[in-house]
Motif scaffolding. Structure first.
Motif, mmCIF file in Angstrom:
data_model
loop_
_atom_site.group_PDB
_atom_site.id
_atom_site.type_symbol
_atom_site.label_atom_id
_atom_site.label_comp_id
_atom_site.label_asym_id
_atom_site.label_seq_id
_atom_site.Cartn_x
_atom_site.Cartn_y
_atom_site.Cartn_z
ATOM 1 N N GLU A 71 32.458 18.053 64.454
ATOM 2 C CA GLU A 71 33.706 17.748 63.767
ATOM 3 C C GLU A 71 34.805 18.727 63.474
ATOM 4 O O GLU A 71 35.900 18.434 63.470
ATOM 5 C CB GLU A 71 33.117 16.995 62.298
ATOM 6 N N ALA A 72 34.314 19.953 63.070
ATOM 7 C CA ALA A 72 35.039 20.988 63.083
ATOM 8 C C ALA A 72 34.350 22.341 63.303
ATOM 9 O O ALA A 72 33.174 22.518 63.274
ATOM 10 C CB ALA A 72 35.653 21.092 61.573
ATOM 11 N N GLU A 73 35.416 23.366 63.531
ATOM 12 C CA GLU A 73 34.651 24.708 64.007
ATOM 13 C C GLU A 73 34.548 25.246 62.550
ATOM 14 O O GLU A 73 35.113 24.659 61.515
ATOM 15 C CB GLU A 73 35.790 25.565 64.788
ATOM 16 N N ALA A 74 33.798 26.348 62.437
ATOM 17 C CA ALA A 74 33.714 26.980 61.199
ATOM 18 C C ALA A 74 34.224 28.006 60.806
ATOM 19 O O ALA A 74 34.248 28.594 59.736
ATOM 20 C CB ALA A 74 31.957 27.583 61.172
ATOM 21 N N ASP A 75 35.429 28.536 61.654
ATOM 22 C CA ASP A 75 36.190 29.556 61.131
ATOM 23 C C ASP A 75 37.306 28.950 60.110
ATOM 24 O O ASP A 75 37.504 27.594 60.139
ATOM 25 C CB ASP A 75 37.042 30.062 62.319
ATOM 26 N N HIS A 76 38.046 29.672 59.539
ATOM 27 C CA HIS A 76 38.979 29.495 58.445
ATOM 28 C C HIS A 76 40.513 28.602 59.165
ATOM 29 O O HIS A 76 41.089 28.039 58.267
ATOM 30 C CB HIS A 76 39.405 30.521 57.789
ATOM 31 N N ILE A 77 40.760 28.584 60.434
ATOM 32 C CA ILE A 77 41.717 28.107 60.947
ATOM 33 C C ILE A 77 41.209 26.891 61.787
ATOM 34 O O ILE A 77 42.015 26.289 62.279
ATOM 35 C CB ILE A 77 42.587 28.894 61.692
ATOM 36 N N GLY A 78 39.757 26.775 61.822
ATOM 37 C CA GLY A 78 39.470 25.760 62.603
ATOM 38 C C GLY A 78 39.552 25.588 64.247
ATOM 39 O O GLY A 78 39.692 24.432 64.972
ATOM 40 N N MET A 79 39.634 26.911 64.523
ATOM 41 C CA MET A 79 40.102 27.015 66.162
ATOM 42 C C MET A 79 39.180 27.666 67.107
ATOM 43 O O MET A 79 39.034 27.603 68.256
ATOM 44 C CB MET A 79 41.403 27.501 66.391
ATOM 45 N N ALA A 80 38.635 28.698 66.281
ATOM 46 C CA ALA A 80 37.590 29.842 66.952
ATOM 47 C C ALA A 80 36.400 28.888 67.377
ATOM 48 O O ALA A 80 35.924 28.319 66.619
ATOM 49 C CB ALA A 80 37.435 31.039 66.267
ATOM 50 N N PRO A 81 36.010 29.349 68.659
ATOM 51 C CA PRO A 81 34.626 28.599 68.904
ATOM 52 C C PRO A 81 33.497 29.144 68.110
ATOM 53 O O PRO A 81 32.992 30.281 68.361
ATOM 54 C CB PRO A 81 34.525 28.854 70.361
ATOM 55 N N THR A 82 33.054 28.499 67.194
ATOM 56 C CA THR A 82 32.072 28.957 66.377
ATOM 57 C C THR A 82 30.957 27.859 66.051
ATOM 58 O O THR A 82 29.734 27.848 66.745
ATOM 59 C CB THR A 82 32.483 29.258 64.792
ATOM 60 N N SER A 83 31.142 26.548 65.496
ATOM 61 C CA SER A 83 30.221 25.611 65.305
ATOM 62 C C SER A 83 29.864 24.974 66.714
ATOM 63 O O SER A 83 28.599 24.858 67.000
ATOM 64 C CB SER A 83 30.638 24.418 64.309
ATOM 65 N N SER A 84 31.040 24.811 67.626
ATOM 66 C CA SER A 84 30.551 24.304 68.912
ATOM 67 C C SER A 84 29.600 25.447 69.917
ATOM 68 O O SER A 84 28.882 24.729 70.307
ATOM 69 C CB SER A 84 31.932 24.380 69.517
ATOM 70 N N THR A 85 30.127 26.572 69.843
ATOM 71 C CA THR A 85 29.114 27.571 70.476
ATOM 72 C C THR A 85 27.786 27.550 69.889
ATOM 73 O O THR A 85 26.795 27.798 70.649
ATOM 74 C CB THR A 85 29.849 28.769 70.643
ATOM 75 N N THR A 86 27.444 27.769 68.424
ATOM 76 C CA THR A 86 26.046 27.665 67.968
ATOM 77 C C THR A 86 25.451 26.359 68.396
ATOM 78 O O THR A 86 24.284 26.498 68.814
ATOM 79 C CB THR A 86 26.314 27.541 66.452
ATOM 80 N N LEU A 87 26.003 25.281 68.494
ATOM 81 C CA LEU A 87 25.225 23.907 68.893
ATOM 82 C C LEU A 87 24.943 23.839 70.559
ATOM 83 O O LEU A 87 24.066 23.752 70.790
ATOM 84 C CB LEU A 87 26.393 22.860 68.651
ATOM 85 N N SER A 88 26.054 24.373 71.134
ATOM 86 C CA SER A 88 25.626 24.565 72.627
ATOM 87 C C SER A 88 24.752 25.529 72.754
ATOM 88 O O SER A 88 23.487 25.207 73.774
ATOM 89 C CB SER A 88 26.925 25.032 73.475
ATOM 90 N N MET A 89 24.434 26.627 71.952
ATOM 91 C CA MET A 89 23.514 27.684 72.453
ATOM 92 C C MET A 89 22.127 26.982 72.001
ATOM 93 O O MET A 89 21.055 27.272 72.636
ATOM 94 C CB MET A 89 23.713 28.937 71.461
#
Length: 332
Positions: free
Chosen positions: A156-174
């Motif tokens: 639904e959203a990335e985990a960084d404060h601006i919602g743009m850096a690959p964070t939640s998406s990369t964690t899920l893919s990993m």
């Protein structure tokens, strides 16, 4: 004393950096939970069966952050017994596509599902009859529509404060990559021994050292017969400095084990040590290890039974072959 003095102190405010840190972990955990809640069983099983049946190396393909995750999956697959290699999507169009053979399975990583470098080589992969598995963030994207098997890695959203850096998406893919690698490894009946053979260096490699090369044997073994007096027993234990002695019969079969602690417990119970023999002091069923075991087997057993410092080594008939001391293992 005034009422003001009795009032509890207000709790110290949580530092902002601590909250920021926790927020990221919580957001990524939520992404994993949401994925699991909608995980289709049949589709995943089909993908695992496809990967497990492969004889050729599996190609893991990505670009940018997704390329790093593809590299991690290739390494994990190979480590767990399924040959794989990573292919940089940008370099593939400049000659590296030659590594892809007809019929290869290719796992594509793309959060957008429209990664230009992957879209560009998609026709070439299809022309080689490659089976395409997509771990893709957008289910309505060009890549999602083109692959043979899709794992929708939507967040639904990335985990960084601006919602743009690959964070939640990369964690899920990993996490999806790790789950695939482990499931495929289990489907291929990959064992702990196989894993250690793939890691000859470092601590993992040392776990494959045979027990035979580590154990004390021959004249270095503290052994007594069941009828040995406590005085004889103590002399043998002191002379070999292992803090224990094995009790054997005339055929060298292990009957029991006596440790310093066993003797101390008899003293604390106020028993007359001058009138008892080794058979009465020993542990009749000590933990043992087989002569064909490895250091890894021993460490696994000791982890399940903490507090053991000495292990007798026996053959399949129960004859004493040697002894292992924790200090010998620590040196390795």
């Amino acid at each position: 004393m005034s009422a003001l003095a009795l009032a509890p102190r207000p709790a110290a405010p949580t530092p902002p950096a601590h909250r920021w840190f926790r927020d990221v972990i919580a957001a990524e955990r939520s992404a994993l939970d949401a994925f699991l809640a909608e995980l289709p069983e049949a589709g995943i099983a089909e993908i695992v069966d496809l990967l497990a049946a492969q004889e050729r190396p599996i190609v893991c393909l990505g670009m940018g952050k997704s390329g790093l995750i593809a590299a991690k999956l290739a390494a994990t697959l190979s480590s767990l017994g399924t040959p794989a290699f990573v292919l940089n999507a940008g370099e593939a169009a400049h000659g590296d596509l030659g590594a892809v053979q007809t019929g290869n399975v290719v796992i594509l990583f793309s959060n957008s599902g429209a990664t230009e470098e992957i879209v560009r080589i998609l026709p070439l992969l299809k022309s080689r009859d490659c089976k395409l598995v997509g771990i893709i963030g957008r289910g309505d994207s060009p890549l999602a529509r083109a692959v043979d098997h899709l794992i929708a890695a939507h967040v639904e959203a990335e985990a960084d404060h601006i919602g743009m850096a690959p964070t939640s998406s990369t964690t899920l893919s990993m996490a999806i990559g790790d789950a695939l690698a482990v499931a495929v490894s289990r489907a291929r009946n990959f064992t702990r021994e196989d894993f250690l053979r793939h890691h000859p260096a470092g601590l993992l490699g040392r776990q494959m050292i045979p027990v035979r090369t580590l154990m004390r044997q021959g004249e270095d073994l503290p052994v007594v017969l069941p009828s040995a007096s406590v005085a004889e027993l103590l002399a043998v234990m002191s002379g070999h400095r292992m803090g224990a002695a094995c009790v054997i019969d005339h055929d060298a079969k292990l009957i029991g084990l006596v440790t310093d602690g066993d003797i101390r417990r008899h003293l604390q119970a106020r028993k007359d040590l001058y009138t008892i023999v080794a058979h009465e002091v020993m542990q009749p069923k000590p933990r043992v290890v087989g002569a064909d075991a490895t250091l890894g087997d021993v460490l696994l057993g000791l982890g399940q039974t903490p507090g053991i410092l000495v292990l007798p080594v026996v053959d399949p008939d129960g004859r004493l072959q040697g002894m292992l001391h924790a200090n010998d293992l620590l040196q390795r």
